[in-house]
Every structure is written in C-alpha cells, then in structure tokens.
Design an enzyme around this catalytic site. Sequence first.
Site, PDB file in Angstrom:
ATOM      1  N   LYS A 148      35.289 -11.918   9.000  1.00 37.76           N
ATOM      2  CA  LYS A 148      33.968 -12.460  10.097  1.00 37.76           C
ATOM      3  C   LYS A 148      34.216 -13.946   9.144  1.00 37.76           C
ATOM      4  O   LYS A 148      33.718 -14.081   7.855  1.00 37.76           O
ATOM      5  CB  LYS A 148      32.771 -12.370  10.053  1.00 37.76           C
ATOM      6  CG  LYS A 148      31.509 -12.520  10.605  1.00 37.76           C
ATOM      7  CD  LYS A 148      30.863 -11.707  11.076  1.00 37.76           C
ATOM      8  CE  LYS A 148      29.580 -11.989  10.542  1.00 37.76           C
ATOM      9  NZ  LYS A 148      28.986 -13.035   9.717  1.00 37.76           N
ATOM     10  N   GLU A 150      32.161 -18.184   9.176  1.00 33.94           N
ATOM     11  CA  GLU A 150      30.485 -18.784  10.583  1.00 33.94           C
ATOM     12  C   GLU A 150      31.373 -20.353  11.167  1.00 33.94           C
ATOM     13  O   GLU A 150      32.294 -20.643  10.039  1.00 33.94           O
ATOM     14  CB  GLU A 150      29.762 -18.885   9.374  1.00 33.94           C
ATOM     15  CG  GLU A 150      29.516 -18.073   8.630  1.00 33.94           C
ATOM     16  CD  GLU A 150      28.160 -18.554   8.159  1.00 33.94           C
ATOM     17  OE1 GLU A 150      27.449 -19.130   7.897  1.00 33.94           O
ATOM     18  OE2 GLU A 150      26.817 -17.626   8.003  1.00 33.94           O
ATOM     19  N   GLU A 217      23.471 -15.689  16.110  1.00 33.28           N
ATOM     20  CA  GLU A 217      22.262 -15.303  15.598  1.00 33.28           C
ATOM     21  C   GLU A 217      21.192 -16.387  15.733  1.00 33.28           C
ATOM     22  O   GLU A 217      21.402 -17.311  15.360  1.00 33.28           O
ATOM     23  CB  GLU A 217      22.629 -15.166  14.369  1.00 33.28           C
ATOM     24  CG  GLU A 217      21.477 -14.906  13.241  1.00 33.28           C
ATOM     25  CD  GLU A 217      21.820 -14.263  11.613  1.00 33.28           C
ATOM     26  OE1 GLU A 217      22.895 -14.989  11.450  1.00 33.28           O
ATOM     27  OE2 GLU A 217      20.858 -14.750  11.301  1.00 33.28           O
TER      28      GLU A 217
HETATM   29  O1  KIV Z   1      25.510 -11.271   6.511  1.00 32.50           O
HETATM   30  C1  KIV Z   1      25.663 -10.614   7.423  1.00 32.50           C
HETATM   31  O2  KIV Z   1      24.772  -9.623   7.387  1.00 32.50           O
HETATM   32  C2  KIV Z   1      25.792 -11.392   8.991  1.00 32.50           C
HETATM   33  C3  KIV Z   1      24.689 -10.416  10.202  1.00 32.50           C
HETATM   34  C4  KIV Z   1      23.707 -10.708  10.008  1.00 32.50           C
HETATM   35  C5  KIV Z   1      25.489 -10.926  11.480  1.00 32.50           C
HETATM   36  O3  KIV Z   1      26.599 -12.359   9.204  1.00 32.50           O
END
Ligand code: KIV
Length: 300
Positions: A148, A150, A217
């Site tokens: 993931k 950003e 978020e």
């Molecule tokens: O790092 C994390 O826990 C996240 C979540 C808030 C989606 O990115």
Amino acid sequence: MQNGSLPPAPESADRPTSPLPAGPAPKSLYGGVTSRRVTVRDLAAAKQRGERWPMLTAYDAPTASVFDDAGIPVLLVGDSAGNCHLGYETTVPVTMDQMVMLSAAVVRGTKRAMIVADLPFGSYQESPAQALHNAARLMKEAGVGAVKLEGGERSAPATELLVQAGVPVMAHLGLTPQSVHAFGGYPVQGRGDEAAHQLLRDAKTAQAAGAFAVVLEAVPAELAQQVTASVHIPTVGIGAGAGCDAQVLVWTDMAGMTDGHVPKFVKQYADLRGVLGEAARAFASDVIGGSFPAEEHSFH
Ligand code: KIV
C-alpha cells in the site's frame, strides 16, 4: 520395554497451545472457507457481488494468527506500527527494515489472509524505481501479497511501475498519515467542492494506474459513497462512513489496547488494555504473595 509399551515420555517444558474458542463463522465469504490465501481476484469478485469485507492491521505473528483464524480476509501491516506498536508519535519514522521484519512475522502467523504491507514514508516518493526496489523487498524478504502507498495522482507513476512488475498495489487517499506534518495534524479531508473533486480524481487515477483497491481515510461519508460508486475497484473505508466496499480499523484501537486518544470513527470491540492490566496485576500479586509458582508449575 515390555509388550510394545513405550517408556514414559520425558517430562516436557512444553504446554499444548490452547485452541481458540470456536465462534460463529463470520458472514464474509472468506471466513473459515478458503484453504488458500485470499487474492486480489477474490476482492474484485466480492465488489461485483456487492459483498463487504473487513480488514484489520496486524504487526506480529500471534495477533495476526488470531485474526486469520477469525476469518479476516485481508491484514494490513500498516506503518501505523509506528505509533501503535513501536512507540513513535507518528508513522513518519518507520523504516523499510522495520516493515520487512513486522511483515514477515505477520506472514508467518497466517495461512489464509492476504497480507498487505505499507511502503513507509520515504521509501517510494523519490522515484518509481525506488518504489519497486522497496516493494520487491517486502515481497521477497517478508512474503507479502501486496503493498500500500499513499497518494493518487502524485503516486500514479510508482503505482504503474509496480503493477507492471506484478506487484498488487492498494492506494491510500484522504487523510494520509505520512503527511501529518504537512496537514498540521489529522483533519478530515475532502471537504468542499475542490477537495472532493481532487479526491475523486485521485481515486480514478489510482484505478487507471492499476491499483486493486483504495483506502479512503477520514473523508465525508457522502463523498466516500460517491467514490465507491465511481470506481470498479473496492474502496476500503476508515472514518469514511458505511458506503465503502470494505472497512479497516487499526487493531489496537478496535480491541481497546490504545492508551490515549481514540478517533471518533473507531468502534471498540474489547477492552484488552483492561484485561491485560488485570492479568499483570494478578501475576504480580501471586509472585509477591508466594502463591505462584504452585506445585503444578514445578518440575521434580
Ligand atoms: O497504517 C495503517 O494502519 C493504515 C490504515 C489506517 C489504513 O494505513
């Protein structure tokens, strides 16, 4: 040895592990059903069927194993490990080496959940090549199934290269915690026409770049619903209302382990901080009072 009988087993210091109490199988398709890891295709199919799914963060093997057994189909080794597990104030200081170590533990503790690991701050913003180098580390050294990162438009070149290289990418929009210092805190995002349009553009760009899902978020529920209807990839909400395809919570918030402020969007399903504190106080009291260890805990 007589009559084929075995000698008594040597005294062992091991204890059998206690099985998890059997609970009702979660309603999700994945809970207790699959004998393999959940894949991006399963999540795409769930969106087509209009089926919602839960995601939790995890930072260590035993906790991840509990969530895996509970049927949580996707576990996120979030860089929230920074503030929820490693004792930092924000996610910013988290390093690639830390993410690799935590992710490898979560992979080892699970059998069925898809494991998504965050690319931490500074590990992908320099160039798409840097993103690929670090995503490859998470896949090769830790064994995660996806990463993931950003950003929507700003991270599209990195997302494209990762996807071309065979790395499933989850995008993260709205309140992106790695930008905490630029935001000046953790304000709700996407308020006002311009911000809402930018969020929508970011989601569509992330999808066009090949992301298989997008975290939203801290954005208004109406906007998250609009994004969810506008993209064919699953949206994963956190503080984004009920209109998303999936919901994620940070496990320490969800289970009542967080010391201090808990965001408004969190529902607390347990008081683990209370339970653990109680257990620690009972242990201390037994040791001080001399009732632990008892005869059954001793070897002779
Ligand atoms: O790092 C994390 O826990 C996240 C979540 C808030 C989606 O990115």
